[in-house]
Design an enzyme around this catalytic site. Structure first.
Site, PDB file in Angstrom:
ATOM      1  N   LYS A 103      14.093 -13.464  48.212  1.00 11.79           N
ATOM      2  CA  LYS A 103      14.913 -14.547  48.793  1.00 11.79           C
ATOM      3  C   LYS A 103      15.539 -15.391  47.688  1.00 11.79           C
ATOM      4  O   LYS A 103      16.736 -15.661  47.692  1.00 11.79           O
ATOM      5  CB  LYS A 103      14.023 -15.433  49.680  1.00 11.79           C
ATOM      6  CG  LYS A 103      14.646 -16.780  50.057  1.00 11.79           C
ATOM      7  CD  LYS A 103      13.821 -17.535  51.095  1.00 11.79           C
ATOM      8  CE  LYS A 103      12.619 -18.284  50.586  1.00 11.79           C
ATOM      9  NZ  LYS A 103      12.911 -19.542  49.911  1.00 11.79           N
ATOM     10  N   THR A 133      12.597 -24.045  49.410  1.00  8.59           N
ATOM     11  CA  THR A 133      13.525 -23.515  48.409  1.00  8.59           C
ATOM     12  C   THR A 133      14.766 -23.028  49.144  1.00  8.59           C
ATOM     13  O   THR A 133      14.706 -22.028  49.867  1.00  8.59           O
ATOM     14  CB  THR A 133      12.885 -22.343  47.647  1.00  8.59           C
ATOM     15  OG1 THR A 133      11.623 -22.755  47.136  1.00  8.59           O
ATOM     16  CG2 THR A 133      13.788 -21.876  46.518  1.00  8.59           C
ATOM     17  N   LYS A 135      15.121 -25.404  40.956  1.00 10.85           N
ATOM     18  CA  LYS A 135      14.089 -24.539  41.541  1.00 10.85           C
ATOM     19  C   LYS A 135      14.542 -23.069  41.526  1.00 10.85           C
ATOM     20  O   LYS A 135      13.780 -22.170  41.172  1.00 10.85           O
ATOM     21  CB  LYS A 135      13.778 -25.025  42.965  1.00 10.85           C
ATOM     22  CG  LYS A 135      12.903 -24.111  43.784  1.00 10.85           C
ATOM     23  CD  LYS A 135      11.513 -23.905  43.198  1.00 10.85           C
ATOM     24  CE  LYS A 135      10.725 -22.894  44.040  1.00 10.85           C
ATOM     25  NZ  LYS A 135       9.551 -22.374  43.346  1.00 10.85           N
TER      26      LYS A 135
HETATM   27  N1  LIG Z   1       4.035 -19.706  48.976  1.00 10.21           N
HETATM   28  C1  LIG Z   1       4.368 -20.049  47.739  1.00 10.21           C
HETATM   29  O1  LIG Z   1       3.692 -19.660  46.768  1.00 10.21           O
HETATM   30  C2  LIG Z   1       5.578 -20.939  47.492  1.00 10.21           C
HETATM   31  C3  LIG Z   1       5.686 -21.570  46.232  1.00 10.21           C
HETATM   32  C4  LIG Z   1       6.757 -22.415  45.990  1.00 10.21           C
HETATM   33  C5  LIG Z   1       7.734 -22.594  46.963  1.00 10.21           C
HETATM   34  N2  LIG Z   1       7.624 -21.934  48.164  1.00 10.21           N
HETATM   35  C6  LIG Z   1       8.679 -22.153  49.185  1.00 10.21           C
HETATM   36  O2  LIG Z   1       8.112 -22.953  50.219  1.00 10.21           O
HETATM   37  C7  LIG Z   1       8.716 -22.611  51.480  1.00 10.21           C
HETATM   38  C8  LIG Z   1       7.616 -22.218  52.472  1.00 10.21           C
HETATM   39  O3  LIG Z   1       6.962 -21.068  51.942  1.00 10.21           O
HETATM   40  P1  LIG Z   1       5.593 -20.516  52.521  1.00 10.21           P
HETATM   41  O4  LIG Z   1       5.032 -19.601  51.492  1.00 10.21           O
HETATM   42  O5  LIG Z   1       4.776 -21.623  53.068  1.00 10.21           O
HETATM   43  O6  LIG Z   1       6.174 -19.618  53.715  1.00 10.21           O
HETATM   44  P2  LIG Z   1       5.424 -19.086  55.023  1.00 10.21           P
HETATM   45  O7  LIG Z   1       3.962 -19.045  54.825  1.00 10.21           O
HETATM   46  O8  LIG Z   1       6.142 -17.836  55.419  1.00 10.21           O
HETATM   47  O9  LIG Z   1       5.745 -20.243  56.093  1.00 10.21           O
HETATM   48  C9  LIG Z   1       7.057 -20.437  56.522  1.00 10.21           C
HETATM   49  C10 LIG Z   1       7.090 -21.616  57.473  1.00 10.21           C
HETATM   50  O10 LIG Z   1       8.420 -21.742  57.968  1.00 10.21           O
HETATM   51  C11 LIG Z   1       8.373 -21.732  59.390  1.00 10.21           C
HETATM   52  N3  LIG Z   1       9.609 -21.154  59.930  1.00 10.21           N
HETATM   53  C12 LIG Z   1      10.198 -19.994  59.596  1.00 10.21           C
HETATM   54  N4  LIG Z   1      11.328 -19.811  60.302  1.00 10.21           N
HETATM   55  C13 LIG Z   1      11.444 -20.908  61.110  1.00 10.21           C
HETATM   56  C14 LIG Z   1      12.414 -21.329  62.067  1.00 10.21           C
HETATM   57  N5  LIG Z   1      13.484 -20.585  62.325  1.00 10.21           N
HETATM   58  N6  LIG Z   1      12.202 -22.512  62.698  1.00 10.21           N
HETATM   59  C15 LIG Z   1      11.112 -23.264  62.425  1.00 10.21           C
HETATM   60  N7  LIG Z   1      10.162 -22.935  61.519  1.00 10.21           N
HETATM   61  C16 LIG Z   1      10.338 -21.758  60.873  1.00 10.21           C
HETATM   62  C17 LIG Z   1       7.174 -20.867  59.711  1.00 10.21           C
HETATM   63  O11 LIG Z   1       6.779 -21.041  61.050  1.00 10.21           O
HETATM   64  P3  LIG Z   1       5.853 -19.914  61.760  1.00 10.21           P
HETATM   65  O12 LIG Z   1       4.458 -20.207  61.330  1.00 10.21           O
HETATM   66  O13 LIG Z   1       6.107 -20.103  63.194  1.00 10.21           O
HETATM   67  O14 LIG Z   1       6.336 -18.566  61.266  1.00 10.21           O
HETATM   68  C18 LIG Z   1       6.186 -21.433  58.692  1.00 10.21           C
HETATM   69  O15 LIG Z   1       5.709 -22.693  59.080  1.00 10.21           O
HETATM   70  C19 LIG Z   1       9.732 -21.500  51.195  1.00 10.21           C
HETATM   71  O16 LIG Z   1      11.009 -22.054  51.028  1.00 10.21           O
HETATM   72  C20 LIG Z   1       9.209 -20.908  49.875  1.00 10.21           C
HETATM   73  O17 LIG Z   1      10.230 -20.271  49.129  1.00 10.21           O
HETATM   74  C21 LIG Z   1       6.563 -21.127  48.452  1.00 10.21           C
END
Ligand SMILES: NC(=O)c1ccc[n+]([C@@H]2O[C@H](COP(=O)([O-])OP(=O)(O)OC[C@H]3O[C@@H](n4cnc5c(N)ncnc54)[C@H](OP(=O)(O)O)[C@@H]3O)[C@@H](O)[C@H]2O)c1
Length: 278
Positions: free
Chosen positions: A245, A99, A176
């Site tokens: 965010k 997102t 989104k």
């Molecule tokens: N979780 C939900 O329910 C959900 C639903 C819909 C959409 N989303 C969207 O999906 C995306 C991922 O969400 P998530 O919940 O999976 O987040 P998350 O669990 O916090 O995972 C974030 C990912 O991004 C990586 N990352 C962060 N900063 C980075 C950088 N500077 N360079 C390389 N990798 C980096 C992290 O790596 P590390 O493991 O090393 O920290 C991890 O793999 C976001 O945009 C979120 O808004 C999430």
């Protein structure tokens, strides 16, 4: 082109990335996986994925690479990391599922075009549990040839519905952000409404039961309604990062097109703890 035989790159194995990548493996797609914190790749390596040691290693000439990292800065750092665009090269497709701002999508699409590759966006509606249950809703936008190529991948990752918003990059990103703004608004307004009921001596559960089975019979109101009627706040402390965010990104996008956002402004206050929470 079918990507079934070639391995697909997957970058970002966080809460949502992990189940999506696992779904691809289960559907028979070979994967090369990269995560900044490499230990998070272990469960996928056990299921047959190959480890990529840097983002560029996840890309293959003319192949597909999927990213699902946290935010705009993380996504930009992956795309501009050493060798990533060069390795993906001509005919390659970057399926971006984070997102992020429409402006970021446009900027990255232009960078890809300079290297002969295509950026296509498919942000996700649905939590990790919905990914496991194959119940994701996914808006897509970008060039048609790239959307056709990634459609089977989106289905394998758990889409129950894919909505095509045309060829202009940034449109699915905006859809989104709008969706997440409405979800956040629903959570806080449901919380405020049920607090009035409770303080007036009316059973919030009965109010939720009637409204969410009639005029508000939508999954968002139903799930927040149940949660709040059981005495929980609309968002757990750990669950605030995403709405914080994304409401911020919606406000930035609205500002760029000079569209007022008084409700989003209020929500930002709740989410940052500056205003009294409901
Ligand atoms: N979780 C939900 O329910 C959900 C639903 C819909 C959409 N989303 C969207 O999906 C995306 C991922 O969400 P998530 O919940 O999976 O987040 P998350 O669990 O916090 O995972 C974030 C990912 O991004 C990586 N990352 C962060 N900063 C980075 C950088 N500077 N360079 C390389 N990798 C980096 C992290 O790596 P590390 O493991 O090393 O920290 C991890 O793999 C976001 O945009 C979120 O808004 C999430």
């Amino acid at each position: 082109m079918s990507d079934m035989g070639d391995s697909i790159g997957f970058i970002g194995l966080g809460q949502l990335g992990l189940p999506l990548a696992a779904n691809l493996l289960q559907a028979g797609y070979p994967l090369r996986v990269y995560n900044r914190t490499s230990s998070k790749a272990e469960p996928l390596l056990e299921q047959g994925a190959q480890r990529a040691t840097q983002p560029a290693d996840a890309a293959r000439a003319g192949g597909v690479v999927i990213t699902l990292v946290w935010d705009d800065a993380a996504l930009e750092s992956v795309v501009t990391s050493a060798g990533f665009l060069e390795r993906l090269g001509h005919g390659g497709v970057h399926l971006s599922m984070s997102t992020v701002l429409p402006a970021t999508a446009e900027k990255l699409a232009a960078l890809h075009a300079q290297h002969g590759s295509t950026y296509v966006e498919a942000p996700i509606f649905g939590r990790p549990e919905a990914a496991v249950a194959h119940q994701l809703w996914i808006p897509v936008s970008g060039p048609d040839h790239a959307k056709e190529r990634v459609r089977p991948l989106l289905q394998a990752m758990g889409a129950q519905g894919i909505f095509d918003f045309g060829e202009a990059v940034g449109v699915a990103a905006l859809v989104k952000l709008i969706g997440n703004f409405l979800i956040t608004s629903a959570g806080y307004s449901m919380s405020e409404a049920l607090q009035v009921a409770e303080k007036a001596g009316v059973d919030p559960k009965a109010v939720v039961d009637m409204l969410t089975s009639t005029l508000f019979a939508a999954p968002i109101y139903q799930s927040y309604g149940r949660r709040i009627a059981e005495g929980n706040p609309p968002f757990s402390p750990n669950g605030l990062a995403i709405p914080r965010k994304d409401v911020g990104l919606l406000r930035q996008t609205a500002e760029a097109v000079q569209s007022p956002t008084p409700i989003a402004h209020l929500l930002s206050g709740f989410l940052s703890g500056e205003a009294a929470t409901v």
